[in-house]
Design a protein around this motif. Structure first.
Motif, PDB file in Angstrom:
ATOM      1  N   ASP A   1       0.880   7.046  -0.456  1.00 53.76           N
ATOM      2  CA  ASP A   1       0.083   6.246  -1.021  1.00 53.76           C
ATOM      3  C   ASP A   1      -0.049   5.312  -1.889  1.00 53.76           C
ATOM      4  O   ASP A   1      -0.686   6.166  -3.174  1.00 53.76           O
ATOM      5  CB  ASP A   1      -1.324   7.002  -0.532  1.00 53.76           C
ATOM      6  CG  ASP A   1      -2.538   6.054   0.312  1.00 53.76           C
ATOM      7  OD1 ASP A   1      -2.706   5.149  -0.417  1.00 53.76           O
ATOM      8  OD2 ASP A   1      -3.308   7.176   0.441  1.00 53.76           O
TER       9      ASP A   1
ATOM     10  N   THR B   1      -3.190   3.502  -2.610  1.00 52.33           N
ATOM     11  CA  THR B   1      -4.289   2.857  -2.753  1.00 52.33           C
ATOM     12  C   THR B   1      -4.524   2.847  -3.940  1.00 52.33           C
ATOM     13  O   THR B   1      -5.800   1.996  -4.681  1.00 52.33           O
ATOM     14  CB  THR B   1      -5.072   4.570  -1.830  1.00 52.33           C
ATOM     15  OG1 THR B   1      -4.591   4.082  -0.659  1.00 52.33           O
ATOM     16  CG2 THR B   1      -6.387   3.627  -1.900  1.00 52.33           C
TER      17      THR B   1
ATOM     18  N   LEU C   1       2.460  10.845   0.697  1.00 59.11           N
ATOM     19  CA  LEU C   1       2.502  10.465   2.249  1.00 59.11           C
ATOM     20  C   LEU C   1       3.103  11.761   2.882  1.00 59.11           C
ATOM     21  O   LEU C   1       2.457  12.260   4.574  1.00 59.11           O
ATOM     22  CB  LEU C   1       2.237   9.701   2.656  1.00 59.11           C
ATOM     23  CG  LEU C   1       0.930   8.248   2.440  1.00 59.11           C
ATOM     24  CD1 LEU C   1       1.309   6.663   2.341  1.00 59.11           C
ATOM     25  CD2 LEU C   1      -0.240   8.795   2.975  1.00 59.11           C
TER      26      LEU C   1
ATOM     27  N   ARG D   1       0.515  -1.619  -0.190  1.00 57.21           N
ATOM     28  CA  ARG D   1      -0.114   0.137  -0.014  1.00 57.21           C
ATOM     29  C   ARG D   1       0.564   1.245   0.244  1.00 57.21           C
ATOM     30  O   ARG D   1      -0.033   2.816   0.047  1.00 57.21           O
ATOM     31  CB  ARG D   1      -0.993   0.015   0.835  1.00 57.21           C
ATOM     32  CG  ARG D   1      -1.548  -1.120   0.943  1.00 57.21           C
ATOM     33  CD  ARG D   1      -2.771  -1.251   2.278  1.00 57.21           C
ATOM     34  NE  ARG D   1      -3.473  -2.129   2.442  1.00 57.21           N
ATOM     35  CZ  ARG D   1      -4.505  -2.307   4.013  1.00 57.21           C
ATOM     36  NH1 ARG D   1      -4.739  -1.898   4.538  1.00 57.21           N
ATOM     37  NH2 ARG D   1      -4.869  -3.748   3.343  1.00 57.21           N
ATOM     38  N   THR D   2       2.267   1.413   0.514  1.00 59.44           N
ATOM     39  CA  THR D   2       2.778   1.651   0.327  1.00 59.44           C
ATOM     40  C   THR D   2       3.797   1.943  -0.175  1.00 59.44           C
ATOM     41  O   THR D   2       4.741   0.552  -0.295  1.00 59.44           O
ATOM     42  CB  THR D   2       3.035   2.930   1.589  1.00 59.44           C
ATOM     43  OG1 THR D   2       2.175   2.844   2.512  1.00 59.44           O
ATOM     44  CG2 THR D   2       4.116   3.778   1.863  1.00 59.44           C
TER      45      THR D   2
END
Length: 759
Positions: A542, A544, A552, A527-528
């Motif tokens: 991020d 997502t 971030l 996710r990162t």
């Protein structure tokens, strides 16, 4: 011949596509299917009901599978029928290949628990003892089950019986299945060392026994019903849930599921624990380990063929087992208490024989000890050819860790595997996909490339990724292998969809850094993304939305280029390498508010590379000061220096841990790739040192997911693949007659062990 009475109720009717006969066996019903093939209820020419496992054609066509299947079925046929389904027949060369065992009526443990719930205490205890009995007998024959799970336990009228022992090993050789982890075992019941890819020993079966007991007692998987991506972390770092297990079984399961295989009892010791009912709550201080030391038995075997691990019985006790074998095979699971007494006596006698002070000559059947002795002579031999003969013989006797080290140490001439050519400028990054099928490379020619590794000896180009306007400096695959990140001196990172590696597509461009981007790393959950830059910062993004990644946080504090980033396996910590000589650790539990938690001091020049061990307890750093360092980061807020790895003669650029965490690879501008044994990170030692074939400033290094191949890059336009699989090295060595130990050489080093041709 009519079908035996009652057989019509077993399994399900045959499908139209099913064969009606295999070899001499008439097939009656379909009992089940799995990754390896289909299991049928069959009937022998004498009218005996049998289980016939028919191997899938695509698996059976693999020559290496057939060879290993032949060896493993031969081993399995040595297993006596106590609480097991005895192997009766096999045809590894047939079309199709098949295996025949006793037919055991009764449901699997899985079906029983799903149908009527967890087992009641009395039945649970009996099943525990039955499976321990089966494992003792299996291990005594030199076999490891490798895939013990509830569906491989049958609840017969005479007690629980274990099936499919040892056959999983044959699948390890199969290229068709080696890419499908779900078919190479059952992750929910894997031991930590299996997750890490360490060469398995019989201790993995003891760990799996504990997981099976949890399932039988609670109906729950030992580490919960979670996604496969999270399961390895739990197995490595968390304890199973034991709250519903009755005592004293709970305490025995605690010991059996120790993270360290050396802390687990052997199957025979487990058996005795169940009969004696001690309460071993803490592995190193319990009655179990007091008892094993008094017997002179090592708490857990180091090698899969260590016969003492399976309670190697004396000849007299062995004859007792053989008495009235037919009756015992059918009802032996009801006689386990009496057998336990004989086993304990046999262990005592065997221990006196094998562990007398000063008796360091391996016994005729102590193959692991013989392997270790040959390995010790191999690394000390002045004659390289003799050293290789000894190392090959050591590995083929028993795949001990000492034999592995010796074979890598003296078999360096066999390790060159393949050249990766196609780039038009120096290579600056390399990464394997999580499934090991694809390699990514980065180059100063402003491209990244993808390579098909179906044949490791002949990697084939798949695609060229274009779009960066300056050197591509680094590549990294996402944990699911569907996304590739690239970094560049054009101040950007890019995300690519590589679901089809022949047709990669650009997903996004990550802009924001003010200077070259040198490193990229995905978090374990994907996710990162972390990036490292010459602007003296690292950044978190991020993911997502892969098509719209969002910034971030920016990590500031380094006073020179940030050259590398790496996430810890739990994703809570980020390590950064820097030209300011001081790697740093950051708490990224909150990815929007990362915090500096430690600065590692000791390097005297640029610390350009960082890597976490698979268990997250050790960090490796490499520097232009010609060293690599190991740090204890179990508590990342209080890192401690463990060791400094010397021997490099120029800048050290690249570093990587093997998937099992026992080896560390470093690569230096002195043109050598080095492999270090770091099983004890306090005392690392050099195992393998090889000159890069192009001898032009080796740069970066990566391990394949299986840990059997190294990829390296250089300042030339090519990269290299290195074979570090001892089994492959032994096979390749055996192709040359001069690498085969002679009977006279054997007798010189092993006086008590009969000669065995290693090739």
């Amino acid at each position: 011949m009519d079908a035996p009475r009652g057989s019509e109720s077993a399994g399900t009717p045959l499908l139209l596509s099913d064969p009606r006969r295999v070899g001499v066996y008439l097939l009656l019903r379909r009992l089940g299917h799995g990754g390896m093939g289909v299991v049928y209820l069959g009937q022998s020419p004498q009218g005996r009901l049998v289980a016939v496992k028919v191997i899938r054609p695509e698996v059976g066509r693999d020559p290496e599978f057939r060879a290993r299947f032949r060896r493993e079925t031969a081993n399995a046929r040595r297993v006596r029928g106590f609480c097991t389904a005895e192997v009766l027949d096999a045809d590894p060369t047939g079309e199709p290949a098949y295996l025949v065992t006793d037919y055991v009526p009764g449901p699997t443990l899985t079906a029983a628990v799903k149908g009527r719930g967890p087992l009641p205490p009395a039945e649970l205890e009996q099943v525990a003892v039955n499976i321990a009995t089966a494992l003792s007998v299996i291990h005594r024959a030199g076999v490891i089950h490798r895939d013990l799970k509830p569906s491989n336990v049958l609840l017969s009228p005479t007690g629980a019986r274990v099936i499919d022992f040892g056959i999983a090993r044959a699948l390890d050789a199969t290229s068709v299945l080696s890419r499908d982890l779900a078919r190479l075992g059952t992750p929910a019941f894997m031991a930590p060392e299996q997750v890490q890819g360490i060469e398995p020993t019989s201790a993995i079966d003891v760990f799996a026994w504990g997981g099976v007991m949890i399932y039988a007692a609670t109906g729950r998987l030992p580490f919960g019903d979670i996604s496969p991506a999270m399961l390895p972390y739990r197995i490595l770092n968390e304890d199973p849930r034991l709250d519903s297990l009755p005592q004293p079984l709970r305490d025995i399961v605690v010991v059996a599921m120790s993270k360290n295989p050396a802390d687990r009892p052997s199957a025979a010791q487990l058996y005795t624990l169940l009969v004696d009912h001690p309460s071993p709550a803490t592995p190193r201080r319990t009655g179990l380990y007091t008892r094993t030391r008094r017997w002179g038995v090592t708490p857990a075997a180091a090698d899969p063929t260590d016969l003492t691990d399976g309670a190697d019985l004396t000849d007299g006790a062995d004859l007792t087992y053989r008495a009235d074998r037919t009756d015992l095979s059918a009802g032996g699971c009801l006689l386990t208490a009496a057998i336990a007494v004989l086993a304990v006596v046999a262990i005592l006698i065997t221990a006196v024989h094998h562990f007398l002070p000063g008796d360091d000559e391996p016994g005729a059947n102590d193959l692991p000890a013989a392997s270790r002795k040959l390995a010790a002579h191999a690394v000390k031999a002045d004659d390289n050819d003799l050293a290789l003969r000894l190392a090959v013989a050591a590995w083929r006797l028993a795949p001990t860790s000492q034999a592995r080290v010796a074979l890598l140490d003296v078999g360096w001439s066999l390790t060159d595997l393949a050249k990766i050519s196609g780039h038009t400028d120096k290579l600056s990054g390399v990464a394997f996909s999580p499934d090991g099928r694809t390699l990514a490379t980065a180059s100063a020619d402003r491209t990244a490339r993808l390579w098909d590794l179906t044949s490791l000896s002949r990697p084939q180009p798949l695609a060229t990724l274009t779009g960066h306007t300056d050197y591509v400096t680094a590549v990294a695959f996402s944990p699911d292998g569907r996304t590739l990140a690239t970094a560049s001196q054009d101040r950007t990172a890019r995300l690519w969809n590589v679901t089809d590696p022949r047709r990669p597509t650009l997903l996004a461009v990550l802009s924001g850094h003010l200077d070259s981007v040198f490193g990229v790393a995905f978090s374990p959950d994907g996710r990162t993304l972390a990036t490292a830059s010459a602007d003296r910062t690292a950044r978190l993004w991020d993911l997502t939305s892969l098509s719209r990644p969002q910034p971030l946080a920016t990590l500031t504090g380094h006073t020179d280029y940030v050259t590398a980033v790496a996430f810890s396996p739990d994703g809570r910590t980020l390590a950064t390498g820097s030209a300011d000589n001081s790697p740093r650790l950051w708490d990224v539990t909150s990815s929007r508010r990362p915090r500096l938690i430690a600065t590692l001091t000791g390097h005297t020049k640029r610390a350009v590379g960082v890597a976490f061990s698979p268990d997250g307890r050790t960090l490796a750093t490499v520097s232009w000061d010609k060293t690599a360092r190991l740090w204890d980061v179990a508590d990342p807020r209080r890192p401690r220096s463990l060791a400094t790895l010397h021997d490099h003669r120029d800048y050290v650029y690249g570093v990587a841990f093997s998937p099992d965490g026992r080896s560390l690879a470093t690569i230096s501008r002195d043109d050598f790739v080095r492999l270090w044994d770091v099983a004890d990170p306090h005392h690392p030692h050099l195992v393998f040192k090889q000159l890069s074939p192009d001898s032009t400033s080796a740069r970066l290094v990566a391990f394949s997911p299986a840990g059997t191949t190294l990829a390296t890059t250089s300042y030339e336009h090519v990269g290299w693949l290195w074979d570090i699989d001892p089994a492959d090295l032994a096979r390749r060595a055996c192709a040359t007659p001069a690498h085969r130990i002679t009977p006279d050489e054997w007798r010189h080093y092993l006086r008590n062990v009969p000669y065995r041709a290693p090739c």
